[in-house]
Design a protein around this motif. Structure first.
Motif, PDB file in Angstrom:
ATOM      1  N   SER A  61     -14.091  -8.070  14.145  1.00  0.00           N
ATOM      2  CA  SER A  61     -13.896  -6.995  15.270  1.00  0.00           C
ATOM      3  C   SER A  61     -12.371  -6.791  15.062  1.00  0.00           C
ATOM      4  O   SER A  61     -11.584  -7.709  15.445  1.00  0.00           O
ATOM      5  N   ARG A  62     -11.930  -5.742  14.713  1.00  0.00           N
ATOM      6  CA  ARG A  62     -10.591  -5.325  14.665  1.00  0.00           C
ATOM      7  C   ARG A  62     -10.239  -3.901  15.289  1.00  0.00           C
ATOM      8  O   ARG A  62     -11.077  -2.962  14.953  1.00  0.00           O
ATOM      9  N   THR A  63      -9.157  -3.858  15.690  1.00  0.00           N
ATOM     10  CA  THR A  63      -8.631  -2.660  16.320  1.00  0.00           C
ATOM     11  C   THR A  63      -8.319  -1.597  15.082  1.00  0.00           C
ATOM     12  O   THR A  63      -8.201  -2.126  13.923  1.00  0.00           O
ATOM     13  N   ASP A  64      -8.301  -0.525  15.341  1.00  0.00           N
ATOM     14  CA  ASP A  64      -7.592   0.679  14.305  1.00  0.00           C
ATOM     15  C   ASP A  64      -6.338   0.081  13.544  1.00  0.00           C
ATOM     16  O   ASP A  64      -6.197   0.218  12.275  1.00  0.00           O
ATOM     17  N   GLU A  65      -5.204  -0.281  14.337  1.00  0.00           N
ATOM     18  CA  GLU A  65      -4.117  -0.790  13.707  1.00  0.00           C
ATOM     19  C   GLU A  65      -4.261  -2.207  12.731  1.00  0.00           C
ATOM     20  O   GLU A  65      -3.745  -2.281  11.703  1.00  0.00           O
ATOM     21  N   GLU A  66      -5.155  -3.085  13.461  1.00  0.00           N
ATOM     22  CA  GLU A  66      -5.579  -4.449  12.833  1.00  0.00           C
ATOM     23  C   GLU A  66      -6.331  -4.008  11.414  1.00  0.00           C
ATOM     24  O   GLU A  66      -6.239  -4.563  10.583  1.00  0.00           O
ATOM     25  N   PHE A  67      -7.178  -2.968  11.589  1.00  0.00           N
ATOM     26  CA  PHE A  67      -7.989  -2.860  10.523  1.00  0.00           C
ATOM     27  C   PHE A  67      -7.012  -1.897   9.329  1.00  0.00           C
ATOM     28  O   PHE A  67      -7.220  -2.361   7.968  1.00  0.00           O
ATOM     29  N   MET A  68      -6.149  -1.212   9.442  1.00  0.00           N
ATOM     30  CA  MET A  68      -5.209  -0.736   8.434  1.00  0.00           C
ATOM     31  C   MET A  68      -4.329  -1.805   8.174  1.00  0.00           C
ATOM     32  O   MET A  68      -3.988  -1.761   6.862  1.00  0.00           O
ATOM     33  N   ALA A  69      -3.987  -2.707   8.868  1.00  0.00           N
ATOM     34  CA  ALA A  69      -3.154  -3.811   8.195  1.00  0.00           C
ATOM     35  C   ALA A  69      -3.724  -4.742   7.130  1.00  0.00           C
ATOM     36  O   ALA A  69      -3.201  -5.227   6.168  1.00  0.00           O
ATOM     37  N   GLY A  70      -5.112  -4.754   7.443  1.00  0.00           N
ATOM     38  CA  GLY A  70      -6.169  -5.662   6.604  1.00  0.00           C
ATOM     39  C   GLY A  70      -6.324  -4.887   5.362  1.00  0.00           C
ATOM     40  O   GLY A  70      -6.507  -5.304   4.339  1.00  0.00           O
ATOM     41  N   VAL A  71      -6.255  -3.450   5.735  1.00  0.00           N
ATOM     42  CA  VAL A  71      -6.578  -2.656   4.468  1.00  0.00           C
ATOM     43  C   VAL A  71      -5.204  -2.705   3.328  1.00  0.00           C
ATOM     44  O   VAL A  71      -5.443  -2.830   2.202  1.00  0.00           O
ATOM     45  N   ARG A  72      -4.060  -2.656   3.963  1.00  0.00           N
ATOM     46  CA  ARG A  72      -2.869  -2.671   3.175  1.00  0.00           C
ATOM     47  C   ARG A  72      -2.640  -4.412   2.853  1.00  0.00           C
ATOM     48  O   ARG A  72      -2.292  -4.259   1.507  1.00  0.00           O
ATOM     49  N   ASP A  73      -3.026  -5.275   3.231  1.00  0.00           N
ATOM     50  CA  ASP A  73      -2.834  -6.480   2.665  1.00  0.00           C
ATOM     51  C   ASP A  73      -4.202  -7.083   1.977  1.00  0.00           C
ATOM     52  O   ASP A  73      -4.136  -8.157   1.532  1.00  0.00           O
TER      53      ASP A  73
ATOM     54  N   ALA B 155      -3.590   7.386   4.640  1.00  0.00           N
ATOM     55  CA  ALA B 155      -3.241   6.053   4.532  1.00  0.00           C
ATOM     56  C   ALA B 155      -4.062   4.996   3.681  1.00  0.00           C
ATOM     57  O   ALA B 155      -3.779   4.337   2.837  1.00  0.00           O
ATOM     58  N   ILE B 156      -5.477   5.155   3.730  1.00  0.00           N
ATOM     59  CA  ILE B 156      -6.485   4.644   3.144  1.00  0.00           C
ATOM     60  C   ILE B 156      -6.274   5.001   1.718  1.00  0.00           C
ATOM     61  O   ILE B 156      -6.374   4.370   0.696  1.00  0.00           O
ATOM     62  N   GLN B 157      -6.094   6.259   1.394  1.00  0.00           N
ATOM     63  CA  GLN B 157      -5.869   6.803  -0.105  1.00  0.00           C
ATOM     64  C   GLN B 157      -4.808   6.127  -0.622  1.00  0.00           C
ATOM     65  O   GLN B 157      -4.870   5.757  -1.927  1.00  0.00           O
ATOM     66  N   GLU B 158      -3.550   6.277  -0.010  1.00  0.00           N
ATOM     67  CA  GLU B 158      -2.501   5.423  -0.215  1.00  0.00           C
ATOM     68  C   GLU B 158      -2.460   3.916  -0.835  1.00  0.00           C
ATOM     69  O   GLU B 158      -2.009   3.395  -1.861  1.00  0.00           O
ATOM     70  N   ALA B 159      -3.535   3.377   0.135  1.00  0.00           N
ATOM     71  CA  ALA B 159      -3.462   1.665  -0.076  1.00  0.00           C
ATOM     72  C   ALA B 159      -4.430   1.446  -1.270  1.00  0.00           C
ATOM     73  O   ALA B 159      -4.267   0.555  -2.049  1.00  0.00           O
ATOM     74  N   TRP B 160      -5.774   2.213  -1.301  1.00  0.00           N
ATOM     75  CA  TRP B 160      -6.813   1.776  -2.273  1.00  0.00           C
ATOM     76  C   TRP B 160      -6.706   2.612  -3.432  1.00  0.00           C
ATOM     77  O   TRP B 160      -7.415   2.341  -4.439  1.00  0.00           O
ATOM     78  N   GLY B 161      -5.875   3.731  -3.593  1.00  0.00           N
ATOM     79  CA  GLY B 161      -6.012   4.701  -4.597  1.00  0.00           C
ATOM     80  C   GLY B 161      -7.409   5.295  -5.167  1.00  0.00           C
ATOM     81  O   GLY B 161      -8.089   5.493  -4.402  1.00  0.00           O
ATOM     82  N   ALA B 162      -7.750   5.157  -6.297  1.00  0.00           N
ATOM     83  CA  ALA B 162      -8.849   5.583  -7.094  1.00  0.00           C
ATOM     84  C   ALA B 162     -10.186   4.916  -6.474  1.00  0.00           C
ATOM     85  O   ALA B 162     -11.262   5.244  -6.586  1.00  0.00           O
ATOM     86  N   ASN B 163      -9.727   3.813  -5.872  1.00  0.00           N
ATOM     87  CA  ASN B 163     -11.002   2.990  -5.321  1.00  0.00           C
ATOM     88  C   ASN B 163     -11.340   3.272  -3.727  1.00  0.00           C
ATOM     89  O   ASN B 163     -11.964   2.584  -3.316  1.00  0.00           O
ATOM     90  N   ALA B 164     -10.467   4.208  -3.399  1.00  0.00           N
ATOM     91  CA  ALA B 164     -10.702   4.488  -1.961  1.00  0.00           C
ATOM     92  C   ALA B 164     -12.465   5.241  -1.933  1.00  0.00           C
ATOM     93  O   ALA B 164     -12.346   6.403  -2.599  1.00  0.00           O
ATOM     94  N   GLY B 165     -13.129   4.570  -1.120  1.00  0.00           N
ATOM     95  CA  GLY B 165     -14.603   5.606  -0.837  1.00  0.00           C
ATOM     96  C   GLY B 165     -14.606   5.714   0.612  1.00  0.00           C
ATOM     97  O   GLY B 165     -14.384   5.053   1.451  1.00  0.00           O
ATOM     98  N   ALA B 166     -15.708   6.682   0.765  1.00  0.00           N
ATOM     99  CA  ALA B 166     -16.051   7.049   2.190  1.00  0.00           C
ATOM    100  C   ALA B 166     -17.434   7.377   2.234  1.00  0.00           C
ATOM    101  O   ALA B 166     -17.956   8.210   1.312  1.00  0.00           O
ATOM    102  N   ALA B 167     -18.313   7.066   3.318  1.00  0.00           N
ATOM    103  CA  ALA B 167     -19.744   7.359   3.440  1.00  0.00           C
ATOM    104  C   ALA B 167     -20.167   7.208   4.801  1.00  0.00           C
ATOM    105  O   ALA B 167     -19.480   6.981   5.647  1.00  0.00           O
TER     106      ALA B 167
END
Length: 421
Positions: A242-254, A269-281
């Motif tokens: 369970s992570r807040t929105d800020e903690e979620f993004m910190a984990g995406v980046r690291d 921000a997710i597109q910047e972090a994951w690039g071509a691997n960024a997916g959404a569903a």
């Protein structure tokens, strides 16, 4: 003699004409630029400041011949705008962004007046956004976005499109990779996802203040206890956090987080972090009482309101319309990735091609417009916390009076977390 008289008359006529030609033309009507300075305060999300400053500049340029402006931006949470405004409404912002579930309370408290020219606003915006900005048949605010919901972001390096249909499968993959799938269980807004497609219901009573809640019902195929057991199992998985929105993004980046539940505000921000691997569903299904249940969501819109106590109501309304115009909703999508409520902007190829918007649209089939009284949030968050830490849910039962309220509404609100084994 006649010659002399004629010469004299001619001389006098010339003098009159010359005198007339020498007079200055009367000055043009006062444009108001120097005589009127319009001061407006605008509340918005902190992360929207750069966008709003650009919008303010174009507004001032457009109306430069009519007034001079002093527009002040102040960061204010859209989720808590109502409380901030009603705390001192006469000194509150002239124009403010807020989540649509606050519109009824703001209108009832006199903070919003009905919108002039409502038909023009209705015609320009998606019907769901217009409904979200209305109380009954009366329009009280200007639709800004039609994307205030949540869905699943995932890293394609770890998950296939088939994998993300099942939360169980995602947790297995995350645990094997020593990574995490996250969701914010401190927020009842997200916790609703587990109850929304079970036949159990929660919503707002006709009084617009109190809630009804059937989460304790044992009559249907799935009970609240069944949901609680499933959540406790999810919370115990080594692949979940369970992570807040800020903690979620910190984990995406690291790199520690490879999937999570969030909204379009994180798309860029997710597109910047994951690039071509960024997916959404859309959200996945989870197992409850041995069967897959599609996770639900709350849906909603962001709105722009005009303070009924504004000292410059006409200019405040013009600015609100400018912020929510088709052009500026397109700009908002380009800079912030937020989905427009304006019909023309929403149908643009750029918006239609957005993975985040496509995921939100796919999830909309399983979403409910958020209409919940204020006493819902804390008890449900407490319930989810109990599931997460694995302590006996019986201990959640005695939610004290006070901030959760008493009487019928307090009981209904507490029913959201008072599972009865």
């Amino acid at each position: 003699m006649k010659k002399n008289v004629f010469a004299l008359l001619l001389s006098l006529t010339m003098l009159v004409l010359l005198s007339a030609c020498g007079e200055k033309e009367p000055p043009p009507a006062d444009s108001g630029t120097d005589s009127q300075t319009v001061s407006l305060t605008v509340w918005g999300a902190e992360e929207d400041e750069a966008l709003l400053q650009e919008i303010f500049a174009s507004f001032q340029s457009h109306y430069a011949g009519e007034a001079s402006f002093s527009i002040t931006f102040q960061p204010q949470s859209e989720a808590h705008c109502k409380d901030a405004l009603l705390g001192d409404i006469e000194h509150g912002a002239d124009v403010f962004a807020f989540a649509d579930d606050q519109v009824a309370a703001l209108a009832a408290a006199g903070g919003l007046d009905p919108i002039e020219d409502p038909e023009g606003i209705r015609a320009a915006n998606l019907s769901a956004a217009v409904e979200a900005a209305s109380v009954g048949s009366t329009l009280y605010a200007y639709p800004l976005t039609a994307d205030n919901g949540y869905f699943l972001y995932y890293n394609k390096a770890y998950f296939s499109e088939e994998d993300v249909q099942s939360l169980d499968r995602m947790l297995e993959i995350a645990a094997e990779a020593q990574r995490l799938v996250t969701m914010d269980w401190t927020s009842a807004w997200y916790v609703y996802a587990f109850f929304g497609n079970t036949g159990l219901e929660v919503g707002l009573n006709d009084d617009g203040l109190t809630n009804y809640c059937t989460w304790n019902s044992t009559d249907g195929p799935i009970s609240g206890v069944d949901v609680a057991r499933s959540m406790r199992s999810i919370g115990a998985s080594p692949g979940f956090a369970s992570r807040t929105d800020e903690e979620f993004m910190a984990g995406v980046r690291d790199g520690t987080v490879i999937a999570g539940v969030s909204g379009v505000w994180n798309a860029v921000a997710i597109q910047e972090a994951w690039g071509a691997n960024a997916g959404a569903a859309k959200l996945p299904s989870y197992t409850c009482k041995g069967k897959p249940v599609q996770m639900a969501s709350f849906s909603g819109c962001k709105l722009i309101g005009v303070n009924a106590y504004s000292q410059s109501p006409e200019w405040a309304a013009r600015l609100a319309q400018w912020i929510t115009s088709e052009e500026n909703q397109r700009l908002r999508f380009q800079l912030r990735g937020q989905g427009p409520s304006n019909i023309q902007a929403a149908s643009s190829p750029e918006v239609q091609a957005s993975p985040a918007i496509a995921a939100l649209l796919a999830q909309s089939e399983f979403s409910q417009l958020q209409r919940i009284g204020g006493k819902f949030w804390d008890p449900v968050a407490e319930f989810a916390g109990a599931c997460l830490v694995g302590r006996s849910l019986r201990r959640v039962s005695p939610v004290p009076a006070g901030p959760h309220g008493g009487g019928r509404d307090g009981a209904l609100a507490r029913a959201a977390c008072r599972t009865q084994f």
